[in-house]
Scaffold this active site. Structure first.
Site, short mmCIF file in Angstrom:
data_model
loop_
_atom_site.label_atom_id
_atom_site.label_comp_id
_atom_site.label_asym_id
_atom_site.label_seq_id
_atom_site.Cartn_x
_atom_site.Cartn_y
_atom_site.Cartn_z
N HIS A 89 -5.71 9.92 -0.57
CA HIS A 89 -6.46 9.94 0.68
C HIS A 89 -5.65 10.48 1.87
CE1 HIS A 89 -4.68 5.86 0.36
NE2 HIS A 89 -4.50 5.97 1.66
N HIS B 189 0.86 -1.19 0.00
CA HIS B 189 0.00 0.00 0.00
C HIS B 189 0.89 1.23 0.00
CE1 HIS B 189 -3.30 2.68 0.74
NE2 HIS B 189 -2.68 3.16 1.80
N ASP C 139 1.20 4.96 -0.24
CA ASP C 139 0.56 6.27 -0.18
C ASP C 139 1.24 7.24 -1.13
OD1 ASP C 139 -1.50 6.12 1.93
OD2 ASP C 139 0.21 5.55 3.18
N ASP D 165 -7.57 1.75 2.22
CA ASP D 165 -7.17 2.64 3.32
C ASP D 165 -8.10 3.82 3.58
OD1 ASP D 165 -5.50 3.40 5.42
OD2 ASP D 165 -4.22 4.62 4.15
#
Lengths: 886, 886
Positions: free
Chosen positions: B398, B24, B26, B148
């Protein structure tokens, strides 16, 4: 061997920067060796060697320019076992092409202060043998690589030279020494590592690495580092190629200022790095490209992937004369108040356990040969010595026997040794069965040091078997805890021994049976060893050789005499403790810890000015028992016929309710006029002269009057003047110094409340397991008083007896009928100068025998001369891996 | 498209465990997106995406069974650019063989609470386009993957359904909802994501992942984890295969209890994991081998490498009926006092800058087409829109527009937008030159929101050019800071405009020139847009539509009337602050932070019961200026001809000398009988009904009476009863709620002193740069009072005007002769129901046009019906990537 390493071309008119990608993989430290291998307990420290080797091989394959060196065979061997044959082929090719190079190559990177040379040779053999058998000549390490050990022993350099290494690199030396060498460009030097061997037999080129073993500041690209990666995409923020190149050139040029040639080395790696080698190599590839790209703009710096061998090759080509060094690199200080002299003593119980384990292993090795194949597969099951060999090999690591590991890791080393010994016990039992013809169950009383042996404490009739691994007779006292007060010692035919060899001594209702066993040597036609099932019991003449006196007021020793030589010295001995610094100090915030010794004051606290004493006199032994405190006692013991006085000390648990860390010493104060000199051994072999507040190679500015005068004592230390030499033989490695005229102090035990900020992250406070109140340690100092010219004739054999001591085994009840009671592998004892260093099975058809001359040049009129040994071998191939010393 | 993913066989009579290796990544959070890509600033967080992709590809090649999914195209794209063509070929093959699968595939994984649908569609387009052009059909993501984001918007699910995704997986939902769904086995469901689209147009299978997006406890084998590796060498200590298998089977079987089929999914990865993929895969290989090995002993668990698509395929095959859901997943709470409703408002200035940047980008896109190739290479240099497109795309992440990143990262997002806009400005200047025939230098006054424009503040004569990116006319007030007090507005021929359109309003010697520009639509034969260089100036009839009254005692608003509809409501408005919890609390130690909103008390503190006021009446505009405190003021403003009342609030710096964190709201209290209902938009599109202390799908136990009733307001919220609807249109995303009958509160600004322990590691205390005393934020709420059945006819166009607002450019001095003063890309305005969502250059020969129906089903009697648009295209290929909505 063929020339396997393919070095990249360098540029003669430029500064060539040799980038050496490497990982430093401790064979145990914060985690156990197995945890390090698998990457377990990453919560303690992120490190997984299996992944390092996976990753490095992958990355080497991506670019043929890349290089890597690997050091610790204990890890490599495990990884290798788990690889597919195609991966093994790939790795062989990398080795053959010089892209993966082994350096050092021992099972581990041994400690230099606290290891005995015999165990170091064994562990080096194990690693080098694996490399040789796996990779052939291209797997042979050409340089020794001790980048982390905390000070450097001359004997290590001597061994490396004799093993055929071309050079030696290390990272740590005294900060004053480093500063001087930088100015004088003497960080590369020739180390003449023996005063006994004819040069250049023990000469070794020695290079001091520029940054310990780390990369230059700002250039660490491991996953464990935070230095900025090379960001060469102009589309991204913070494009930094220009900055990186500029910083690198600055560093390279200033490094070149303190070295002699137009070649410099940079160690691009550190502890357990390269687990994700891509990070390193991707950025190193870019660094090389961009820095060398500047040559088109006139830059005179040329960067290349390299190895220590390739770097060394260029230094040789430079054809310079290097500064000569003949002393050693102890003690090591990395700052004015930061002397790494505590670890000489740290974990004294582990240090002793390692030493006795070595003795047991040598016995195991010898009996494996003497008993033949049945030793390994016999009535007591499958026995083997490999487990113990490996356990001993990892125990040589510079955070193992050094005592600088975490507690749980120290426990693991001990567990490994115990486990190894279990496997050896089966072998020994099998072997003794074959040799004696008796399959009686053998009992091993491993806790005799604390007077525990369930068999002798309960049995009414038992036999003691003595195996002496030395190649000459020893007279060895046997002390057994028993629950009776009167025993009859009989020989094999049931006849009782007719002179006083046996006495029961009881103190506080606990009794000990004292025997005095004399082991004769016998020649045997296969291997040169001897072995005794039956001992000859000496008829003891009390106090033939030594006399001691005690001060009736204090209960302390007051004099020591050698009755043969008619020498007497004044000798007072007592126990003291230094208050360990807690770091709360205006000069420095360095506390005492596992590595560092730093007393708060140069004056130690006396534990008691007087000792409560009790004395025992028997025909076999005389003992004076001294109590100094609930946590310090001693038995001064003299056996009949012995030329050494035993001081058996018991120290612990060190009290810490006063919140003061304590470092306990014993100090011998004598009438010998030492003129600030004293002498310590180097790894148990040659002796080195030490002088207070003095270093042979530079003008010392002393900042720690105690810790800065401590040196490692592996097996012995002595003080002397023209007429007297007092030698103290230790039973383990310890630290010590001579701080006053005629005085010698030895540190026995340490209990500390603070970590010393060198990474171990724990105070050295041994208080777990069976010693919840703190560890109790027992040991023995053996004192010998001699005339200086002949002192070595006494301390050499004495020290070897302590290093390789007889193994006792027991059988319960009557002896089986037809038991063969004695056996010797030797037809005769070896000459006094010759020590049987190694006798071990090499492979199915051959054994390894190492003989060495055990006297240093000029230390003995009788023994310091060449000696010839006639090896009468009836069969087998003698494989001599190491050139015999002398 | 061909069926590219090759799923491993499963076993129908067993529990099949789908292991999904994933990372994941970001697109900015604790580090900037570039720092994450390169692995820079690893001191902040260890993360380097370049290495992740390097490593994963290497490891996929080692074992064809292995699988990996990749999500964030912003990163993948960068990596791809840097690869050799042979590596690119290798990766293509992995994609074609289904071993590397893209999921989600947008430029980033967008936030769902604070993003506007238009920008989300743009960022998804950018990512999917890259994958499509690079990999063709096999690069097409089949599942949406929002593991997420902190709550899930129905509009996102609707968009994903319309984009053609087969399913949607996420990790975070309310803990009460999760608990209920686990019991009822409803963690897999069918989301009907629109009440306007005919099913199944917006139906989307939705799966809730079992462990957020982490591996099950004890099975994290990343370099960032400390879980024990599988130690399967019996020679090493701590052999743990049996233990690992046992633990895994226990976890798998209990997970199966809360899902419906004999397939379960495990996400084997987490934040920035797989930088050294070998660690993961080596252990996963072993896990699969040893767990499946137990099948021979009767185990009924089958483990396999899988992907979300393969897992989804098996779920489809199960042919079950899933629970239906029609509401959304807001707000998200992970514990009783841990409502993630603070980030709806966090970093209000960044949220506004992102929103206005979207408007500017759409203008830039349109002008790139209208101006032709000269836009990109013209008199002002090289202009382009890609930089801004990418900046906007990453801003949708996000942890970007959500305001939950570290301060330096927030600065980076803003810097990227500013930099993107610089490139667009060149393009806009070039384009306007082409369209107007005048190469006069264009001035951009980007700081008009704080009344700064050096040109208008100093020049005696200047022109204002207005570009309206909407496809219909707008009346748009222009307010300019000037240093005179009297200006003449003349049209292009030099004739002064003959009615009152211009007024200077001076407050405290600072003057502002108010214009009121009306943009007429024109049809054009190529593209359907219009554009104005010359505005028509409205002759303003003051207060045609709205009237407000103020309480003379308090200075607060007291009523609002719509004069057309003859509606009047009581309306009081004031400002309050909640005291942010510092975590020192007996119920929970959760503080308010970037994510979490947790007031210490449910009663906010009033900032001032009364406002000091000053009012200004001009023919163009009426203003009542209210001062509540040195850090809170407001202008209530009403332009002639406007149907909306502007509340221009200025809040900050929030005082913190009392050591209290503050969360400032404005609250509108009205006479509308709301019965605890209110309405908020979902990502700026469809409206959702909200009810106090209520969730449509489960029986809520409310534990945070304020924070637990907050919802995201992207563009508008309204309250209503049978006769009155008050709609508030916001200029950015904000959080808000309706906690009392007739009341609506909106959070404007937050300044917090504690981190909320969700990883960002900083208190949300914006006080750097030009606001060392704390950030001052200004914004505007636009109020519209209508009859409920026709309210949408007002708020839909009003909200679009705020989202896509006219761009003002300025030229100094006289206009160049022959300047063409007006231009429109549209022959006529589009019908009221149709919104021009996108017009942008697609490639050299084609443009992308998106038209959408902007009314929700049944919200307008006039506009909520299908509408037909006739696209008269003279040239070019219209590429409609997204199915048009309606």
């Amino acid at each position: 061997p063929p020339f396997c390493f393919s070095c990249h071309a360098t540029k003669p008119n430029m500064l060539n920067v040799h980038l050496v990608p490497h990982t430093h993989d401790d064979v145990g430290w914060l985690k156990t060796v197995d945890q390090y291998y698998y990457g377990d307990r990453n919560d303690i420290q992120h490190a997984g060697v299996q992944y390092i080797l996976d990753s490095v091989v992958d990355q080497l394959l991506k670019n043929p320019d890349r290089r890597f060196i690997y050091v610790e065979t204990a890890f490599f061997y495990r990884w290798w076992k788990q690889q597919s044959s195609s991966m093994q082929q790939t790795v062989k090719q990398l080795v053959n092409e010089g892209r993966l190079e082994f350096v050092n190559g021992g099972w581990c990177m041994s400690d230099e202060a606290t290891t005995h040379y015999s165990a170091v040779i064994d562990q080096m053999t194990m690693g080098l043998r694996f490399l040789n058998e796996t990779f052939g000549p291209c797997g042979r390490p050409r340089v020794a690589w001790h980048i982390d050990p905390f000070g450097h022993a001359r004997e290590h350099a001597s061994m490396f030279a004799q093993m055929g290494y071309d050079g030696f690199f290390f990272g740590r030396l005294d900060y004053q020494d480093r500063a001087r060498r930088m100015v004088k460009r003497e960080q590369e030097l020739l180390w003449r590592a023996s005063n006994s061997l004819t040069p250049p037999m023990a000469d070794l080129f020695t290079g001091i690495l520029p940054n310990g073993y780390n990369p230059p500041e700002g250039f660490c690209w491991d996953q464990s580092c935070d230095d900025p990666p090379i960001r060469d995409d102009p589309d991204l923020e913070d494009y930094n190629v220009d900055d990186v190149v500029k910083r690198f050139l600055t560093i390279a040029n200033s490094q070149a200022m303190v070295y002699k040639t137009n070649h410099i080395i940079m160690t691009m790696g550190s502890d357990f790095q390269y687990e994700n080698a891509n990070l390193w190599y991707k950025n190193l590839d870019k660094l090389i490209r961009y820095v060398n790209g500047q040559q088109a703009n006139g830059s005179k710096v040329n960067v290349l992937y390299s190895t220590p061998s390739c770097y060394l090759q260029e230094l040789h080509r430079a054809n310079l004369t290097w500064a000569l060094k003949t002393d050693d690199f102890f003690p090591y200080a990395d700052d004015a108040h930061d002397f790494w002299t505590g670890y000489f003593t740290s974990r004294p119980a582990l240090k002793r356990y390692e030493r006795i384990s070595n003795s047991n292993l040598q016995t195991c090795n010898q009996l494996e040969i003497l008993g033949g194949p049945v030793s390994r597969k016999g009535p007591f099951g499958d026995g083997e010595s490999q487990t113990m060999k490996k356990a001993m090999a990892v125990a040589q690591h510079h955070d193992a026997v050094s005592g600088t590991e975490k507690q749980h890791v120290a426990n693991d080393y001990a567990r490994r040794l115990a486990n190894g010994w279990q496997h050896c016990q089966v072998l020994v039992s099998n072997s003794l069965t074959a040799l004696s013809g008796s399959s009686a169950k053998r009992i091993y009383c491993d806790n005799l040091n604390i007077s525990v042996c369930p068999l002798t404490e309960s049995s009414k009739k038992f036999s003691v078997n003595v195996y002496n691994p030395l190649a000459r007779p020893v007279a060895w006292p046997v002390r057994l805890p028993v629950n009776g007060t009167s025993y009859v010692v009989s020989d094999a035919e049931g006849k009782s021994v007719d002179c006083q060899v046996c006495v029961c001594v009881c103190v506080c209702k606990r009794c000990k049976l004292h025997l005095y066993a004399f082991s004769k040597p016998y020649m045997h036609d296969i291997v040169h060893l001897y072995f005794l099932l039956k001992t000859e019991y000496l008829c003891v003449h009390v106090l033939q050789f030594i006399r001691v006196t005690f001060d009736p007021d204090t209960g302390l020793l007051s004099s020591l005499s050698n009755l043969e030589t008619k020498q007497t010295i004044k000798l007072t001995q007592n126990f003291y403790w230094y208050n360990a610094s807690d770091g709360n100090n205006k000069e420095s915030n360095q506390p005492s810890g596992a590595y560092i010794f730093r007393p708060n004051s140069s004056t130690p606290f006396i534990i008691s000015k007087t000792a409560k004493t009790e004395s025992i006199q028997t025909p076999v032994v005389q003992e004076v028992r001294q109590w100094f405190a609930p946590w310090v006692s001693q038995v001064v013991r003299l056996y009949g016929d012995s030329r050494a006085l035993e001081l058996e000390w018991t120290v612990g648990p060190l009290p810490i309710d006063d919140d003061l860390g304590k470092e306990v010493i014993t100090r011998l104060d004598t009438s010998i006029k030492t003129s600030e000199y004293f002498y310590t051994d180097s790894n148990g072999r040659e002796m080195l002269q030490r002088k207070k507040d003095f270093r042979p190679t530079w003008n010392l500015s002393q900042s720690e009057p105690i810790a800065g005068n401590y040196y490692p004592i592996n097996s012995r230390a002595f003080i002397k003047d023209d007429v007297d030499q007092l030698t103290v033989v230790t039973d383990r490695s310890q630290g010590g110094g001579s701080l006053q005229n005629g005085s010698l102090e030895i540190m026995l035990h340490r209990r500390l409340l603070y970590d010393d900020v060198r990474g171990v992250g724990e105070p050295l406070n041994e208080s777990s397991g069976v010693f919840p109140e703190g560890l109790v340690v027992r040991g023995c100092l053996r004192l010998s008083l001699d005339r200086p010219p002949s002192a070595a004739d006494a301390h050499r054999p004495l020290a070897q007896q302590v290093v390789l001591q007889p193994l006792l085994t027991f059988t319960d009840g009557d002896l089986h009928p037809n038991t063969q009671l004695e056996f010797s592998g030797l037809q005769a004892a070896l000459p006094p100068a010759v020590h049987l260093l190694t006798l071990t099975q090499w492979d199915k058809d051959s054994v390894l025998l190492r003989l060495e001359h055990q006297f240093q040049s000029q230390e003995s009129k009788v023994n310091s001369h060449p000696v010839t040994v006639n090896l009468e071998l009836s069969s087998g191939c003698m494989y001599l891996l190491m050139p015999p010393v002398f």
